[in-house]
Design a protein around this motif. Sequence first.
Motif, mmCIF file in Angstrom:
data_model
loop_
_atom_site.group_PDB
_atom_site.id
_atom_site.type_symbol
_atom_site.label_atom_id
_atom_site.label_comp_id
_atom_site.label_asym_id
_atom_site.label_seq_id
_atom_site.Cartn_x
_atom_site.Cartn_y
_atom_site.Cartn_z
ATOM 1 N N GLU A 107 0.975 -1.344 -0.036
ATOM 2 C CA GLU A 107 -0.098 0.011 0.016
ATOM 3 C C GLU A 107 0.854 1.306 -0.025
ATOM 4 O O GLU A 107 0.184 2.364 -0.069
ATOM 5 C CB GLU A 107 -1.129 -0.059 1.116
ATOM 6 C CG GLU A 107 -2.067 -1.342 1.044
ATOM 7 C CD GLU A 107 -2.855 -1.113 2.412
ATOM 8 O OE1 GLU A 107 -2.544 -0.673 3.476
ATOM 9 O OE2 GLU A 107 -4.061 -1.794 2.364
ATOM 10 N N GLY A 108 2.180 1.212 0.075
ATOM 11 C CA GLY A 108 3.041 2.236 0.191
ATOM 12 C C GLY A 108 3.545 2.759 -1.206
ATOM 13 O O GLY A 108 3.125 2.008 -2.316
ATOM 14 N N ASP A 109 4.447 3.790 -1.063
ATOM 15 C CA ASP A 109 4.930 4.196 -2.427
ATOM 16 C C ASP A 109 6.356 3.387 -2.895
ATOM 17 O O ASP A 109 6.588 3.314 -3.912
ATOM 18 C CB ASP A 109 5.263 5.594 -2.211
ATOM 19 C CG ASP A 109 4.243 6.414 -2.081
ATOM 20 O OD1 ASP A 109 3.079 6.193 -2.708
ATOM 21 O OD2 ASP A 109 4.216 7.543 -1.469
ATOM 22 N N GLU A 110 7.119 2.971 -1.950
ATOM 23 C CA GLU A 110 8.275 2.231 -2.169
ATOM 24 C C GLU A 110 8.083 0.801 -2.427
ATOM 25 O O GLU A 110 7.241 -0.065 -1.799
ATOM 26 C CB GLU A 110 9.311 2.594 -0.829
ATOM 27 C CG GLU A 110 9.640 3.968 -0.731
ATOM 28 C CD GLU A 110 10.490 4.084 0.321
ATOM 29 O OE1 GLU A 110 11.234 3.253 1.035
ATOM 30 O OE2 GLU A 110 11.084 5.431 0.768
ATOM 31 N N THR A 111 9.238 0.039 -3.228
ATOM 32 C CA THR A 111 9.184 -1.173 -3.623
ATOM 33 C C THR A 111 9.369 -2.039 -2.141
ATOM 34 O O THR A 111 10.184 -1.861 -1.427
ATOM 35 C CB THR A 111 10.147 -1.455 -4.645
ATOM 36 O OG1 THR A 111 10.076 -0.876 -5.641
ATOM 37 C CG2 THR A 111 10.316 -3.012 -4.790
ATOM 38 N N VAL A 112 8.737 -3.144 -2.233
ATOM 39 C CA VAL A 112 8.788 -4.093 -0.881
ATOM 40 C C VAL A 112 9.656 -5.137 -1.458
ATOM 41 O O VAL A 112 9.244 -5.688 -2.702
ATOM 42 C CB VAL A 112 7.609 -4.667 -0.484
ATOM 43 C CG1 VAL A 112 7.309 -5.796 0.331
ATOM 44 C CG2 VAL A 112 6.531 -3.418 0.165
ATOM 45 N N HIS A 113 10.606 -5.682 -0.683
ATOM 46 C CA HIS A 113 11.281 -6.779 -0.909
ATOM 47 C C HIS A 113 11.068 -7.873 0.127
ATOM 48 O O HIS A 113 11.015 -7.662 1.182
ATOM 49 C CB HIS A 113 12.893 -6.324 -1.047
ATOM 50 C CG HIS A 113 13.414 -7.543 -1.060
ATOM 51 N ND1 HIS A 113 14.992 -7.704 -1.136
ATOM 52 C CD2 HIS A 113 13.498 -8.694 -2.093
ATOM 53 C CE1 HIS A 113 15.493 -8.793 -1.525
ATOM 54 N NE2 HIS A 113 14.460 -9.509 -2.119
ATOM 55 N N LEU A 114 10.568 -8.930 -0.408
ATOM 56 C CA LEU A 114 10.057 -10.373 0.342
ATOM 57 C C LEU A 114 10.402 -11.727 -0.280
ATOM 58 O O LEU A 114 10.678 -11.640 -1.313
ATOM 59 C CB LEU A 114 8.491 -9.960 0.983
ATOM 60 C CG LEU A 114 7.541 -10.187 -0.136
ATOM 61 C CD1 LEU A 114 7.249 -11.758 -0.647
ATOM 62 C CD2 LEU A 114 6.299 -9.420 0.378
ATOM 63 N N LEU A 115 10.504 -12.384 0.718
ATOM 64 C CA LEU A 115 10.549 -13.862 0.256
ATOM 65 C C LEU A 115 9.419 -14.615 0.671
ATOM 66 O O LEU A 115 8.738 -14.544 1.721
ATOM 67 C CB LEU A 115 11.847 -14.672 1.140
ATOM 68 C CG LEU A 115 13.074 -14.181 0.724
ATOM 69 C CD1 LEU A 115 14.269 -14.934 1.686
ATOM 70 C CD2 LEU A 115 13.503 -14.191 -0.501
ATOM 71 N N GLN A 116 8.852 -15.261 -0.463
ATOM 72 C CA GLN A 116 7.616 -16.255 -0.097
ATOM 73 C C GLN A 116 8.024 -17.712 -0.279
ATOM 74 O O GLN A 116 8.688 -18.164 -1.432
ATOM 75 C CB GLN A 116 6.382 -15.896 -1.584
ATOM 76 C CG GLN A 116 5.166 -16.740 -1.173
ATOM 77 C CD GLN A 116 4.136 -16.712 -2.245
ATOM 78 O OE1 GLN A 116 3.225 -17.279 -2.271
ATOM 79 N NE2 GLN A 116 4.635 -15.490 -3.204
ATOM 80 N N ILE A 117 7.853 -18.413 0.734
ATOM 81 C CA ILE A 117 8.419 -19.643 1.033
ATOM 82 C C ILE A 117 7.245 -20.671 1.168
ATOM 83 O O ILE A 117 6.282 -20.340 1.862
ATOM 84 C CB ILE A 117 9.200 -19.755 2.090
ATOM 85 C CG1 ILE A 117 10.579 -18.796 1.992
ATOM 86 C CG2 ILE A 117 9.843 -21.123 2.197
ATOM 87 C CD1 ILE A 117 11.093 -18.389 3.124
ATOM 88 N N TRP A 118 7.101 -21.706 0.240
ATOM 89 C CA TRP A 118 5.977 -22.813 0.565
ATOM 90 C C TRP A 118 6.822 -24.183 1.136
ATOM 91 O O TRP A 118 7.734 -24.549 0.622
ATOM 92 C CB TRP A 118 5.427 -23.163 -0.606
ATOM 93 C CG TRP A 118 4.556 -21.949 -1.350
ATOM 94 C CD1 TRP A 118 4.183 -20.710 -0.574
ATOM 95 C CD2 TRP A 118 3.504 -22.094 -2.338
ATOM 96 N NE1 TRP A 118 3.543 -20.025 -1.406
ATOM 97 C CE2 TRP A 118 2.836 -20.863 -2.284
ATOM 98 C CE3 TRP A 118 3.309 -22.956 -3.209
ATOM 99 C CZ2 TRP A 118 2.124 -20.529 -3.457
ATOM 100 C CZ3 TRP A 118 2.283 -22.821 -4.041
ATOM 101 C CH2 TRP A 118 1.726 -21.574 -4.227
ATOM 102 N N ILE A 119 6.300 -24.640 2.293
ATOM 103 C CA ILE A 119 6.868 -25.951 2.557
ATOM 104 C C ILE A 119 5.678 -26.952 2.565
ATOM 105 O O ILE A 119 4.316 -26.622 3.049
ATOM 106 C CB ILE A 119 7.143 -25.819 3.965
ATOM 107 C CG1 ILE A 119 8.594 -25.157 4.041
ATOM 108 C CG2 ILE A 119 7.582 -27.109 4.675
ATOM 109 C CD1 ILE A 119 9.300 -24.947 5.215
ATOM 110 N N ILE A 120 5.675 -28.201 2.137
ATOM 111 C CA ILE A 120 4.422 -29.046 1.874
ATOM 112 C C ILE A 120 4.318 -29.564 3.377
ATOM 113 O O ILE A 120 5.117 -30.156 3.976
ATOM 114 C CB ILE A 120 4.908 -30.239 1.150
ATOM 115 C CG1 ILE A 120 5.035 -29.578 -0.424
ATOM 116 C CG2 ILE A 120 3.865 -31.219 1.168
ATOM 117 C CD1 ILE A 120 5.824 -30.520 -1.351
#
Length: 230
Positions: A107-120
């Motif tokens: 929702e902000g102006d700046e780029t967000v950096h994240l890791l999305q991780i899936w574990i079964i």
Amino acid sequence: MNTLIHHSENRGHVKIGWLESKHSFSFGNWYNPKYMGVSALRVINDDLINGHNGFGTHPHDNMEILTCVLKGAISHKDSMGNAGKISAGEWQLMSAGTGVQHSEINEGDETVHLLQIWIIPNIRNAEPTYQQIQRNPQDQPNEWHLIAGPEADAPMHIRQQTEVKTAVLNEDKQLDVQSKYGVNYIHIIEGEVEFNGQIGRAGDALISTDNGPLKALKNSQFIWFDLPVQ
């Protein structure tokens, strides 16, 4: 097994408008049969999300979905009634279980950096749950920080025989890697490390059933997934 390197340049690179992502394993429109996951670890997406954009409401089930925000803040909303921000240094674990719908919006102006991780998960069709913690390894470098595990006293409970730990390691310091469950997968966020004679750099991952010291050749940050043998 010898320690293997999953090189950053072998990740899938996807750029679609507001989203730039690097996929450690096959995901969405990027498919490579050589990279389908390791043990129960199925997804590591390294995402850059432009301001005022994000992932609209969509469903998941029977997946442990871990989000690590590295820069900025993402707004989360789900069908369990949870709503709020996940900021840099915070972690979210959504156990999708029988099914959940959610959105993640910058929702902000700046780029967000994240890791999305899936574990079964090792338990199917369980009740969905939501967990969120603050755990920024920058605040306490040169030690392991447990993020999630199967034990009741873990900071966040994950439905799999897996521990997720993170650390910031200063140059020439080292930490011991001793697996409980049999497979070590070390994803390097930044810096340069050495493990069992192999050198990994930002975006690389080191994979091994061997244990030993993990040494920082430069100031580094990484996540260690202690995964079950399958």
